[in-house]
Write a protein that holds these residues in place. Structure first.
Motif, PDB file in Angstrom:
ATOM      1  N   GLY A   1       0.791  -1.221   0.000  1.00  0.00           N
ATOM      2  CA  GLY A   1       0.000   0.000   0.000  1.00  0.00           C
ATOM      3  C   GLY A   1       0.822   1.269   0.000  1.00  0.00           C
ATOM      4  N   SER A   2       2.139   1.161   0.129  1.00  0.00           N
ATOM      5  CA  SER A   2       2.985   2.353   0.130  1.00  0.00           C
ATOM      6  C   SER A   2       3.131   2.890  -1.291  1.00  0.00           C
ATOM      7  N   MET A   3       3.736   4.062  -1.396  1.00  0.00           N
ATOM      8  CA  MET A   3       3.926   4.694  -2.700  1.00  0.00           C
ATOM      9  C   MET A   3       4.794   3.841  -3.628  1.00  0.00           C
ATOM     10  N   LEU A   4       5.673   3.037  -3.046  1.00  0.00           N
ATOM     11  CA  LEU A   4       6.557   2.207  -3.861  1.00  0.00           C
ATOM     12  C   LEU A   4       5.795   1.155  -4.654  1.00  0.00           C
ATOM     13  N   TRP A   5       4.589   0.804  -4.193  1.00  0.00           N
ATOM     14  CA  TRP A   5       3.755  -0.161  -4.923  1.00  0.00           C
ATOM     15  C   TRP A   5       2.896   0.524  -5.986  1.00  0.00           C
ATOM     16  N   GLY A   6       3.055   1.828  -6.162  1.00  0.00           N
ATOM     17  CA  GLY A   6       2.277   2.544  -7.157  1.00  0.00           C
ATOM     18  C   GLY A   6       0.887   2.919  -6.708  1.00  0.00           C
ATOM     19  N   ASP A   7       0.616   2.809  -5.411  1.00  0.00           N
ATOM     20  CA  ASP A   7      -0.691   3.153  -4.861  1.00  0.00           C
ATOM     21  C   ASP A   7      -0.589   4.507  -4.163  1.00  0.00           C
ATOM     22  N   ASP A   8      -1.662   5.266  -4.205  1.00  0.00           N
ATOM     23  CA  ASP A   8      -1.644   6.607  -3.621  1.00  0.00           C
ATOM     24  C   ASP A   8      -2.542   6.735  -2.399  1.00  0.00           C
ATOM     25  N   ILE A   9      -2.881   5.609  -1.762  1.00  0.00           N
ATOM     26  CA  ILE A   9      -3.757   5.682  -0.588  1.00  0.00           C
ATOM     27  C   ILE A   9      -3.039   6.304   0.609  1.00  0.00           C
ATOM     28  N   CYS A  10      -1.716   6.295   0.594  1.00  0.00           N
ATOM     29  CA  CYS A  10      -0.950   6.875   1.700  1.00  0.00           C
ATOM     30  C   CYS A  10      -0.629   8.350   1.482  1.00  0.00           C
ATOM     31  N   SER A  11      -0.925   8.856   0.320  1.00  0.00           N
ATOM     32  CA  SER A  11      -0.566  10.241   0.018  1.00  0.00           C
ATOM     33  C   SER A  11      -1.764  11.121  -0.303  1.00  0.00           C
ATOM     34  N   SER A  12      -2.966  10.546  -0.356  1.00  0.00           N
ATOM     35  CA  SER A  12      -4.136  11.323  -0.722  1.00  0.00           C
ATOM     36  C   SER A  12      -5.366  10.838   0.048  1.00  0.00           C
ATOM     37  N   ASP A  13      -6.200  11.788   0.452  1.00  0.00           N
ATOM     38  CA  ASP A  13      -7.456  11.428   1.108  1.00  0.00           C
ATOM     39  C   ASP A  13      -8.454  10.858   0.111  1.00  0.00           C
ATOM     40  N   THR A  14      -8.326  11.241  -1.140  1.00  0.00           N
ATOM     41  CA  THR A  14      -9.201  10.735  -2.201  1.00  0.00           C
ATOM     42  C   THR A  14      -8.337  10.067  -3.263  1.00  0.00           C
ATOM     43  N   PRO A  15      -7.891   8.834  -3.032  1.00  0.00           N
ATOM     44  CA  PRO A  15      -6.997   8.165  -3.983  1.00  0.00           C
ATOM     45  C   PRO A  15      -7.675   7.899  -5.317  1.00  0.00           C
ATOM     46  N   GLU A  16      -6.841   7.702  -6.306  1.00  0.00           N
ATOM     47  CA  GLU A  16      -7.332   7.477  -7.663  1.00  0.00           C
ATOM     48  C   GLU A  16      -8.152   6.198  -7.755  1.00  0.00           C
ATOM     49  N   ASP A  17      -7.666   5.130  -7.135  1.00  0.00           N
ATOM     50  CA  ASP A  17      -8.383   3.854  -7.119  1.00  0.00           C
ATOM     51  C   ASP A  17      -8.506   3.404  -5.671  1.00  0.00           C
ATOM     52  N   ILE A  18      -9.612   3.725  -5.041  1.00  0.00           N
ATOM     53  CA  ILE A  18      -9.762   3.475  -3.612  1.00  0.00           C
ATOM     54  C   ILE A  18      -9.984   1.999  -3.306  1.00  0.00           C
ATOM     55  N   HIS A  19     -10.370   1.216  -4.308  1.00  0.00           N
ATOM     56  CA  HIS A  19     -10.706  -0.194  -4.071  1.00  0.00           C
ATOM     57  C   HIS A  19      -9.605  -1.158  -4.520  1.00  0.00           C
ATOM     58  N   SER A  20      -8.495  -0.654  -5.011  1.00  0.00           N
ATOM     59  CA  SER A  20      -7.471  -1.537  -5.567  1.00  0.00           C
ATOM     60  C   SER A  20      -6.875  -2.454  -4.502  1.00  0.00           C
ATOM     61  N   LEU A  21      -6.540  -1.905  -3.343  1.00  0.00           N
ATOM     62  CA  LEU A  21      -5.945  -2.706  -2.275  1.00  0.00           C
ATOM     63  C   LEU A  21      -6.932  -3.737  -1.737  1.00  0.00           C
ATOM     64  N   THR A  22      -8.185  -3.349  -1.560  1.00  0.00           N
ATOM     65  CA  THR A  22      -9.171  -4.295  -1.031  1.00  0.00           C
ATOM     66  C   THR A  22      -9.467  -5.408  -2.033  1.00  0.00           C
ATOM     67  N   LYS A  23      -9.437  -5.113  -3.319  1.00  0.00           N
ATOM     68  CA  LYS A  23      -9.604  -6.169  -4.323  1.00  0.00           C
ATOM     69  C   LYS A  23      -8.466  -7.171  -4.243  1.00  0.00           C
ATOM     70  N   PHE A  24      -7.262  -6.655  -4.065  1.00  0.00           N
ATOM     71  CA  PHE A  24      -6.101  -7.534  -3.951  1.00  0.00           C
ATOM     72  C   PHE A  24      -6.242  -8.464  -2.737  1.00  0.00           C
ATOM     73  N   LEU A  25      -6.621  -7.902  -1.588  1.00  0.00           N
ATOM     74  CA  LEU A  25      -6.753  -8.717  -0.382  1.00  0.00           C
ATOM     75  C   LEU A  25      -7.883  -9.734  -0.504  1.00  0.00           C
ATOM     76  N   TYR A  26      -8.948  -9.374  -1.190  1.00  0.00           N
ATOM     77  CA  TYR A  26     -10.074 -10.289  -1.362  1.00  0.00           C
ATOM     78  C   TYR A  26      -9.650 -11.522  -2.163  1.00  0.00           C
ATOM     79  N   VAL A  27      -8.928 -11.306  -3.264  1.00  0.00           N
ATOM     80  CA  VAL A  27      -8.463 -12.427  -4.075  1.00  0.00           C
ATOM     81  C   VAL A  27      -7.388 -13.215  -3.330  1.00  0.00           C
ATOM     82  N   LEU A  28      -6.500 -12.511  -2.635  1.00  0.00           N
ATOM     83  CA  LEU A  28      -5.441 -13.186  -1.883  1.00  0.00           C
ATOM     84  C   LEU A  28      -6.025 -14.081  -0.807  1.00  0.00           C
TER      85      LEU A  28
END
Length: 342
Positions: free
Chosen positions: A179-206
């Motif tokens: 979930g950090s910026m190094l993974w290409g996700d912006d949930i740690c840097s923005s209150d309104t991330p570009e894709d708010i469901h990307s991390l939860t989709k990953f965890l659901y499949v995992l």
């Protein structure tokens, strides 16, 4: 699926991460290490050395002697009315030995780490090998990681589909700072991330992959950087065990006499209850950790005696506020009262 909320500087959560992997090496499990920051090869080289047989007893004996000496010095300070109270067990575990002990001052021998089979996923290398990869409503890094985990589970026989061809073993999956910026996700840097469901989709499949395979996974996430509380609630619901580490480094609690013997707090937010609609909650909430000379220990937090040389009047209000966060371990003295009753 073990979800670990990293402490502010990532020191102690990284240590827990290495403990999980080191236990897999000692038990002969296969490892899968994924990271976007540290190379998996370097992570495996820094695993703590196990304390086995006579070495284990000698090392633990030194620590136990130091603790007993400290307890004797404390008993000389405590008034007679507190000495007559029954002493609480500091360790939350039972007398049955579970797992192994490790020396954090030494690294695991290369011969031991090479004795097991392990797989690695280093995001910069994956991006360079496959620069273009079409994903379905998910960050590219997450999709690549899922594909890699799925491939290992099926090809190495952890899904149980071909039990006759290979002896059953367990796959331990470790994912660092997801979930950090190094993974290409912006949930740690923005209150309104570009894709708010990307991390939860990953965890659901995992979680689906973990449920139907002989595997266990630990994930560390910089939760203190995620400002959107809705994301954290979804991630918690998709995890089996949720543990948070709160370090005292740089905080007021570092100089608070209540925590003088510890380096941080352990918050057990959720413990697993599989195949159920609700999650269990730990009865023990007053846990703290400290890093000794060679061992990393988690103990029940004990309140110090109210002595003039350790607790000033100015800090009593802070102690009272802190006591509200504690439960059963210290509740015998503070049940139903805002202030501590010494």
């Amino acid at each position: 699926l073990v979800f670990t909320e990293e402490d502010k500087y990532g020191l102690y959560s990284n240590l827990l991460f290495k403990y999980f992997l080191a236990e897999g090496v000692v038990c002969g499990h296969d490892l899968f290490v994924a990271s976007a920051r540290d190379h998996p090869d370097n992570i495996l080289k820094e695993l703590p050395a196990p304390l086995l047989d006579d070495t284990n007893r000698n090392e633990l004996g030194e620590e136990a002697t130091a603790v007993k000496s400290q307890d004797f010095q404390d008993s000389m300070k405590i008034a007679w009315r507190y000495q007559n109270l029954p002493k609480m067990e500091a360790s939350p575990t039972t007398s049955t030995k579970f797992g192994h002990y490790y020396d954090v001052s030494k690294t695991m021998s290369p011969e031991l780490s090479r004795s097991i089979k392990w797989h690695s996923f280093y995001l910069p290398e994956e991006l360079s090998s496959q620069p273009k990869m079409k994903t379905c409503n998910m960050k590219s890094a997450y999709a690549r990681l899922l594909h890699s985990i799925q491939r290992i589970i099926y090809q190495e026989g952890f899904d149980g589909s071909d039990p006759q061809k290979k002896q059953k073993n367990i796959l331990r999956i470790g994912i660092q700072s997801l979930g950090s910026m190094l993974w290409g996700d912006d949930i740690c840097s923005s209150d309104t991330p570009e894709d708010i469901h990307s991390l939860t989709k990953f965890l659901y499949v995992l979680r689906g992959l973990l449920r139907k395979s002989l595997s266990a996974c630990i994930i560390t996430v910089p939760a203190h950087l995620i400002q959107n509380k809705a994301i954290m609630e979804r991630v918690t619901n998709l995890s089996d065990t949720v543990v948070g580490l709160e370090s005292f480094i740089g905080s007021e609690r570092e100089t608070n006499p209540l925590y003088k013997d510890y380096h941080g707090l352990v918050h057990v937010h959720q413990i697993p209850r599989l195949n159920s609609l609700i999650c269990d909650v730990s009865d023990t909430k007053d846990l703290a950790f400290r890093l000794k000379r060679k061992l990393f220990t988690i103990e029940r937090l004990h309140l110090p005696p109210d002595l003039s040389d350790t607790v000033s009047r100015a800090s009593k209000q802070d102690l009272a506020e802190s006591a509200k966060l504690l439960s059963s371990g210290c509740g015998a003295m503070a049940i139903g009262k805002k202030h501590l009753d010494f």
